[in-house]
Design a protein around this motif. Structure first.
Motif, PDB file in Angstrom:
ATOM      1  N   VAL A 166       8.540  -2.333 -21.486  1.00 26.05           N
ATOM      2  CA  VAL A 166       7.233  -2.949 -21.689  1.00 26.05           C
ATOM      3  C   VAL A 166       6.243  -2.328 -20.717  1.00 26.05           C
ATOM      4  N   GLN A 167       4.970  -2.505 -20.997  1.00 22.51           N
ATOM      5  CA  GLN A 167       3.932  -2.022 -20.093  1.00 22.51           C
ATOM      6  C   GLN A 167       3.868  -2.951 -18.884  1.00 22.51           C
ATOM      7  N   ALA A 168       4.481  -2.525 -17.798  1.00 23.88           N
ATOM      8  CA  ALA A 168       4.595  -3.380 -16.618  1.00 23.88           C
ATOM      9  C   ALA A 168       5.079  -2.549 -15.450  1.00 23.88           C
ATOM     10  N   GLY A 169       4.947  -3.124 -14.265  1.00 19.54           N
ATOM     11  CA  GLY A 169       5.505  -2.536 -13.066  1.00 19.54           C
ATOM     12  C   GLY A 169       6.873  -3.125 -12.778  1.00 19.54           C
ATOM     13  N   HIS A 170       7.075  -3.520 -11.509  1.00 17.33           N
ATOM     14  CA  HIS A 170       8.401  -3.945 -11.075  1.00 17.33           C
ATOM     15  C   HIS A 170       8.734  -5.391 -11.414  1.00 17.33           C
ATOM     16  N   VAL A 171       7.756  -6.189 -11.775  1.00 17.78           N
ATOM     17  CA  VAL A 171       8.050  -7.585 -12.159  1.00 17.78           C
ATOM     18  C   VAL A 171       7.464  -7.795 -13.549  1.00 17.78           C
ATOM     19  N   ALA A 172       8.195  -7.354 -14.554  1.00 18.13           N
ATOM     20  CA  ALA A 172       7.668  -7.342 -15.927  1.00 18.13           C
ATOM     21  C   ALA A 172       7.301  -8.734 -16.421  1.00 18.13           C
ATOM     22  N   SER A 173       8.033  -9.742 -15.990  1.00 21.53           N
ATOM     23  CA  SER A 173       7.768 -11.110 -16.438  1.00 21.53           C
ATOM     24  C   SER A 173       6.415 -11.608 -15.968  1.00 21.53           C
ATOM     25  N   LEU A 174       5.910 -11.085 -14.853  1.00 26.14           N
ATOM     26  CA  LEU A 174       4.583 -11.435 -14.348  1.00 26.14           C
ATOM     27  C   LEU A 174       3.515 -10.462 -14.838  1.00 26.14           C
ATOM     28  N   ASP A 175       3.867  -9.187 -14.916  1.00 29.00           N
ATOM     29  CA  ASP A 175       2.880  -8.168 -15.292  1.00 29.00           C
ATOM     30  C   ASP A 175       2.512  -8.236 -16.768  1.00 29.00           C
ATOM     31  N   ASN A 176       3.487  -8.572 -17.611  1.00 31.41           N
ATOM     32  CA  ASN A 176       3.252  -8.593 -19.061  1.00 31.41           C
ATOM     33  C   ASN A 176       4.042  -9.750 -19.679  1.00 31.41           C
ATOM     34  N   PRO A 177       3.640 -10.990 -19.372  1.00 33.52           N
ATOM     35  CA  PRO A 177       4.432 -12.141 -19.822  1.00 33.52           C
ATOM     36  C   PRO A 177       4.529 -12.263 -21.332  1.00 33.52           C
ATOM     37  N   ALA A 207       0.827  -1.201   0.000  1.00 29.21           N
ATOM     38  CA  ALA A 207       0.000   0.000   0.000  1.00 29.21           C
ATOM     39  C   ALA A 207       0.867   1.258   0.000  1.00 29.21           C
ATOM     40  N   VAL A 208       1.925   1.242   0.792  1.00 31.50           N
ATOM     41  CA  VAL A 208       2.835   2.384   0.829  1.00 31.50           C
ATOM     42  C   VAL A 208       3.518   2.557  -0.525  1.00 31.50           C
ATOM     43  N   ALA A 209       3.943   1.442  -1.124  1.00 30.10           N
ATOM     44  CA  ALA A 209       4.602   1.505  -2.434  1.00 30.10           C
ATOM     45  C   ALA A 209       3.664   2.043  -3.498  1.00 30.10           C
ATOM     46  N   ALA A 210       2.401   1.637  -3.438  1.00 30.64           N
ATOM     47  CA  ALA A 210       1.424   2.120  -4.419  1.00 30.64           C
ATOM     48  C   ALA A 210       1.247   3.628  -4.324  1.00 30.64           C
ATOM     49  N   LYS A 211       1.298   4.166  -3.108  1.00 27.55           N
ATOM     50  CA  LYS A 211       1.185   5.608  -2.922  1.00 27.55           C
ATOM     51  C   LYS A 211       2.457   6.315  -3.383  1.00 27.55           C
ATOM     52  N   ALA A 212       3.606   5.722  -3.069  1.00 28.40           N
ATOM     53  CA  ALA A 212       4.876   6.379  -3.346  1.00 28.40           C
ATOM     54  C   ALA A 212       5.286   6.286  -4.815  1.00 28.40           C
ATOM     55  N   VAL A 213       5.055   5.124  -5.444  1.00 34.00           N
ATOM     56  CA  VAL A 213       5.537   4.887  -6.811  1.00 34.00           C
ATOM     57  C   VAL A 213       4.403   4.955  -7.827  1.00 34.00           C
ATOM     58  N   GLY A 214       3.244   4.407  -7.461  1.00 30.96           N
ATOM     59  CA  GLY A 214       2.120   4.382  -8.374  1.00 30.96           C
ATOM     60  C   GLY A 214       1.368   3.079  -8.267  1.00 30.96           C
ATOM     61  N   PRO A 215       0.080   3.063  -8.618  1.00 28.26           N
ATOM     62  CA  PRO A 215      -0.755   1.868  -8.435  1.00 28.26           C
ATOM     63  C   PRO A 215      -0.353   0.696  -9.310  1.00 28.26           C
ATOM     64  N   ARG A 216       0.392   0.940 -10.400  1.00 27.18           N
ATOM     65  CA  ARG A 216       0.794  -0.159 -11.282  1.00 27.18           C
ATOM     66  C   ARG A 216       2.169  -0.723 -10.930  1.00 27.18           C
ATOM     67  N   TRP A 217       2.794  -0.227  -9.861  1.00 25.83           N
ATOM     68  CA  TRP A 217       4.153  -0.681  -9.544  1.00 25.83           C
ATOM     69  C   TRP A 217       4.198  -2.187  -9.272  1.00 25.83           C
ATOM     70  N   VAL A 218       3.188  -2.710  -8.614  1.00 28.64           N
ATOM     71  CA  VAL A 218       3.093  -4.156  -8.386  1.00 28.64           C
ATOM     72  C   VAL A 218       1.765  -4.625  -8.960  1.00 28.64           C
ATOM     73  N   GLY A 219       1.822  -5.401 -10.057  1.00 27.17           N
ATOM     74  CA  GLY A 219       0.619  -5.921 -10.681  1.00 27.17           C
ATOM     75  C   GLY A 219      -0.038  -7.000  -9.835  1.00 27.17           C
ATOM     76  N   ALA A 220      -1.222  -7.442 -10.248  1.00 33.17           N
ATOM     77  CA  ALA A 220      -2.019  -8.382  -9.439  1.00 33.17           C
ATOM     78  C   ALA A 220      -1.291  -9.698  -9.200  1.00 33.17           C
ATOM     79  N   THR A 221      -0.674 -10.248 -10.251  1.00 34.98           N
ATOM     80  CA  THR A 221       0.016 -11.538 -10.087  1.00 34.98           C
ATOM     81  C   THR A 221       1.262 -11.383  -9.235  1.00 34.98           C
ATOM     82  N   ALA A 222       2.017 -10.322  -9.473  1.00 33.85           N
ATOM     83  CA  ALA A 222       3.206 -10.067  -8.664  1.00 33.85           C
ATOM     84  C   ALA A 222       2.820  -9.840  -7.203  1.00 33.85           C
ATOM     85  N   ARG A 223       1.708  -9.155  -6.995  1.00 30.27           N
ATOM     86  CA  ARG A 223       1.236  -8.909  -5.632  1.00 30.27           C
ATOM     87  C   ARG A 223       0.946 -10.228  -4.918  1.00 30.27           C
TER      88      ARG A 223
END
Length: 279
Positions: free
Chosen positions: A251-262, A167-183
């Motif tokens: 690529v269109q992804a957050g911090h774990v591109a392999s999970l966010d946009n495989p 939650a803190v990261a989403a506020k600080a970096v942005g809501p897409r920083w950690v995608g659903a699968t990475a989360r």
């Protein structure tokens, strides 16, 4: 066909998944290294996409998943040494290495330690250190922020601490920083991983120093996420400027591109490997 096994390496037993190459396929072996508080299971899309094209391995790093923490310090250099010992045990002389975040840091250190063993690097969302800013580096070294984690775990529990961190990261970096699968992988990692290993992992990241770019002799693909932290993007750009044989893709992804946009990740990975396989 997938084969899961364990390999004893000094003070630890390492968990590895392996997929053999199909008959007549001669691509160089490929090793996948996951990020902090993750496991080898994050690479399911990539291993499914590439299965049969070459010998493929996905490993749980020291203290993660089914690999024990052991008695040695959890440092990026030690994790790279573990991987090098694993390659020796598996009788692999040369390998392409794909790592994300912490796994990318380990891959860089491995290429610095044993440049003749690494055919190419694919580094996704990979910082070279926690920070390259001198005053901030000094502050981090003084306060040791990872030491706050045990207190947080005792107060909130590991799962709630993970959710708070996200939650803190989403506020600080942005809501897409950690995608659903990475989360999901991140929260599961915090639930299941030993608390001391989590602290040791983040201490390894905090204490890591950049590798010598001149020691990286192989072709490198850098994959950035367009919603990743600006500091990580900046470090990857800086690394790209320092390396000789390098290609940078976003690529269109957050911090774990392999999970966010495989799909996009797999296209870049496959093309790069094919370009740098032996003739």
């Amino acid at each position: 066909m997938l084969r899961s096994r364990t390999v004893t390496l000094g003070d630890i037993v390492v968990a590895v998944d392996e997929w053999p190459a199909d008959a007549g396929r001669h691509g160089l072996p490929l090793l996948f290294l996951h990020g902090a508080v993750q496991t080898r299971s994050i690479w399911v899309s990539q291993t499914a996409s590439l299965a049969g094209s070459r010998r493929i391995m996905a490993v749980d790093l020291r203290g993660h998943g089914e690999t024990m923490q052991g008695s040695r310090p959890m440092t990026v250099a030690q994790m790279a040494a573990d991987v090098l010992s694993l390659l020796d045990q598996l009788q692999i002389q040369k390998v392409a290495v794909c790592g994300v975040s912490l796994g990318g840091m380990v891959a860089l250190k491995l290429a610095e330690q044993a440049p003749d063993r690494i055919s190419s690097l694919i580094l996704s969302n990979t910082p070279t250190s926690l920070t390259s800013n001198r005053w901030l580096r000094s502050l981090v070294d003084r306060i040791d922020p990872q030491n706050l984690m045990p207190i947080t775990f005792r107060l909130l529990g590991q799962q709630r601490a993970a959710r708070l961190g996200l939650a803190v990261a989403a506020k600080a970096v942005g809501p897409r920083w950690v995608g659903a699968t990475a989360r999901r992988h991140f929260i599961e990692g915090f639930e299941r991983m030993d608390a001391k290993a989590i602290v040791g992992t983040y201490r390894a990241i905090v204490e890591a120093r950049p590798v010598d770019p001149g020691s990286i002799r192989c072709p490198v693909l850098l994959i950035k996420g367009d919603a990743d932290a600006p500091s990580i993007d900046a470090q990857m750009d800086e690394l790209g400027e320092q390396l000789g044989q390098v290609r940078i893709e976003t690529v269109q992804a957050g911090h774990v591109a392999s999970l966010d946009n495989p799909a996009a990740f797999n296209r870049l990975l496959t093309r790069f490997l094919e370009q740098h396989d032996p003739a």
